[in-house]
Scaffold this active site. Structure first.
Site, mmCIF file in Angstrom:
data_model
loop_
_atom_site.group_PDB
_atom_site.id
_atom_site.type_symbol
_atom_site.label_atom_id
_atom_site.label_comp_id
_atom_site.label_asym_id
_atom_site.label_seq_id
_atom_site.Cartn_x
_atom_site.Cartn_y
_atom_site.Cartn_z
ATOM 1 N N SER A 144 -2.694 -1.526 7.942
ATOM 2 C CA SER A 144 -1.819 -0.557 6.359
ATOM 3 C C SER A 144 -2.725 0.335 5.634
ATOM 4 C CB SER A 144 -1.466 -1.955 5.768
ATOM 5 O OG SER A 144 -0.659 -1.390 5.328
ATOM 6 N N ASP A 303 0.832 5.564 3.468
ATOM 7 C CA ASP A 303 -0.393 5.008 2.964
ATOM 8 C C ASP A 303 -0.769 5.099 5.210
ATOM 9 O OD1 ASP A 303 2.006 2.980 4.533
ATOM 10 O OD2 ASP A 303 0.756 1.501 4.317
ATOM 11 N N ASP A 305 -0.530 3.853 7.703
ATOM 12 C CA ASP A 305 0.767 3.446 9.027
ATOM 13 C C ASP A 305 2.424 4.102 8.154
ATOM 14 O OD1 ASP A 305 0.615 1.701 7.180
ATOM 15 O OD2 ASP A 305 1.504 0.030 8.627
ATOM 16 N N ASP A 307 4.143 3.600 6.242
ATOM 17 C CA ASP A 307 5.162 2.303 5.999
ATOM 18 C C ASP A 307 6.042 2.722 4.597
ATOM 19 O OD1 ASP A 307 3.545 0.673 5.278
ATOM 20 O OD2 ASP A 307 3.976 -0.544 7.117
#
Length: 578
Positions: A144, A303, A305, A307
């Protein structure tokens, strides 16, 4: 086996490769570093693995990834679900493609087919792919928003959400049962493909995922009206968001999307930002400079990834760009979706629900009350929002309208079961277009929300405590607060204490206790006077104890002062316990 013995085992066992041994040879004599790498196994928790990349049992490397995957494979076989396969995605971090392949080949060696994305993809697309491909599980290689030295391994179940009880415990137990790294199965990639146990996926899932998100658009007419005047600055922060975010905005018709060139391409070293976190103001330095240059209406950052979505919006009256917290942007999107759905359709489902985590703003509750929909609280972690969505499906009771958590994550539809910054970007830009047709900015819309519902403001403080000693101190903080719960925090009286580990809500005056009716979790929550609250929770991904603070003021300035004072009071209280 002691950490010293384990260190020697990794140095001398022919199972471990030369690169790993060379790295370990380089720390010879550094007792503290050796201890940190080998004093424990990298814990497979309810969110999977997350840790610093490197050699050792307490690090992210191909061997710890294989071990985790063998445990997952054993669990899948145990529940007789190996026939449906596992979807695997990964982000832009160092070693992510390698870790994804190692996981796939371990699954293949266990007779479980792996569907592996051809290149990096956003976390929400992995959630979508699990359901689309009817897989038993999913694996996402990502850390993340953690710093560059980290990577991680998240496990999803067949509903598309990260693992929850009973599967989380079942998988954790199987991972712990793998005690010898050499017992882990793997196989050659070419053989896995020949055997039909390794399949590359990509464009077909991409297209289907995008179409599902686009179906949710409420006011294409508003987008069409201002598509040539609304200006958007976007940065993927060297992560996975670049292609999907730009694609969806282009297909909806937005003509002025300016991408921060220095942060456009994937790069696991994150060279232009020390901490690739859309919560951190420093991450926006380049994006804000570009926004001022092109006179952008809003600034967006996803960010690594993709999400979570961070946002700055322009105040046309002052020319200032205001950063929205995750609570602010989530409520802005949620209020827009619920309000405009009602306006367009004339009504909302009688069993409609707005779902939020326990550390998310009470502004969500006020919005739910205004529209007459249910407000459902769940534990921190979007997987618990996903679990509610699954419950709605299984029982036929409950209609999902929106879900959010304070950490910049929300989901506007049921196509996936994890937070989605691609969809959040789409809706925030649509909302910006809609309000622009009304002569308003997103900042104006945010102020309207405060005027309607009250000036709710929230903040997060944290104390970082690294290493073995730090973990012990974090546990001691929670234990001390349980043993001696405060009667007040700063100027606020404590009305009730929620202990999610004990499953109790205790009224401080009457001493009466009732259950939380949520799964057990090491979290304390204090209900305070004046609609304020504080929640204490150890981070599940970083060596921190977090303090979530919420207040309600009579103006934005009043709320800011109150949240700062309450935050300082909570930190003072806790520091006395260290």
């Amino acid at each position: 086996m002691s950490y010293k013995e384990m260190y020697k085992e990794w140095l001398n066992n022919p199972y471990f490769d030369g690169d790993i041994k060379a790295e370990l040879k380089g720390i010879e004599g550094d007792e503290k570093e050796i201890e940190d790498r080998f004093y424990t196994e990298l814990e497979f928790g309810t969110a999977g693995l997350r840790g610093v990349i490197g050699a050792g049992t307490n690090r992210m490397n191909i061997y710890t990834v294989r071990k985790a995957t063998q445990g997952l494979a054993n669990y899948i076989k145990k529940v007789n679900a190996k026939e449906r396969g596992v979807a695997i995605a990964y982000d832009s971090r160092r070693m992510s493609p390698k870790f994804a392949d190692e996981a796939a080949l371990c699954l293949a060696a266990n007779g479980i087919k792996a569907y592996v994305f051809e290149s990096l993809r956003p976390t929400p697309e992995l959630s979508y792919a699990v359901r689309k491909l009817n897989c038993t599980a999913g694996i996402n290689i990502t850390a993340s928003h953690n710093p560059a030295e980290y990577n991680g391994y998240k496990v999803y179940w067949e509903d598309g959400a990260q693992i929850t009880p009973p599967h989380d415990k079942g998988i954790m137990d199987e991972v712990k049962a793998v005690t010898d790294y050499a017992d882990v199965l793997t196989m050659d990639k070419a053989k896995a493909k020949e055997s039909g146990l390794y399949e590359t996926i990509g464009e077909e899932i991409d297209r289907s995922y995008m179409e599902e998100i686009k179906k949710l658009v409420i006011h294409q007419d508003a987008i069409d009206a201002v598509k040539d005047t609304l200006k958007i600055v976007y940065t993927p922060l060297h992560g996975t968001g670049n292609i999907p975010v730009r694609t969806i905005l282009k297909e909806l018709g937005f003509e002025h999307v300016f991408v921060v060139k220095e942060q456009e391409l994937p790069d696991g070293d994150f060279p232009t930002v020390g901490y690739p976190n859309p919560e951190a103001g420093d991450a926006y330095e380049l994006a804000l400079a570009l926004a001022k240059k092109v006179d952008a209406d809003l600034v967006l950052a996803t960010d690594p990834d993709a999400d979570r979505l961070g946002v700055y919006v322009k105040d046309q009256k002052t020319g200032e760009y205001h950063m929205l917290t995750g609570n602010m942007s989530g409520c802005l999107i949620g209020e827009y979706i619920i309000g405009q759905t009602k306006a367009v359709k004339g009504s909302l489902p009688e069993d409609g629900a707005f779902i939020r985590s326990i550390v998310t703003t009470n502004l969500a509750d006020a919005i739910a009350r205004y529209y007459g929909v249910a407000l459902i609280e769940v534990l921190t972690g979007f997987k618990f929002i996903g679990k509610q969505m699954l419950k709605f499906e299984q029982t036929g009771k409950g209609t999902y309208l929106f879900g959010m958590e304070e950490s910049y994550g929300c989901l506007p539809g049921t196509y996936a079961r994890d937070k989605d910054a691609v969809a959040a970007t789409m809706f925030l830009c649509e909302a910006a277009a809609y309000y622009k047709t009304k002569g308003k900015t997103l900042w104006d819309a945010m102020l309207d929300i405060y005027e309607r519902y009250g000036y709710y403001l929230d903040h997060v403080e944290s104390i970082t405590l690294k290493g073995i000693e730090g973990l012990e101190k974090i546990q001691n903080i929670l234990a001390s607060l349980r043993k001696n719960p405060p009667s007040s925090i700063g100027e606020y009286e404590v009305l009730a204490v929620r202990d999610y580990q004990a499953d109790t809500i205790t009224d401080r005056k009457t001493k009466e206790t009732r259950p939380t009716n949520l799964p057990k979790s090491n979290v304390l929550y204090y209900e305070l006077t004046e609609d304020a609250w504080v929640c204490v929770r150890p981070s599940g991904t970083e060596p921190k104890v977090k303090f979530y603070i919420g207040v309600k003021g009579i103006s934005l300035e009043d709320a800011k002062e109150k949240v700062n004072v309450l935050g300082a009071a909570m930190l003072d209280l806790v520091k006395k316990l260290l």
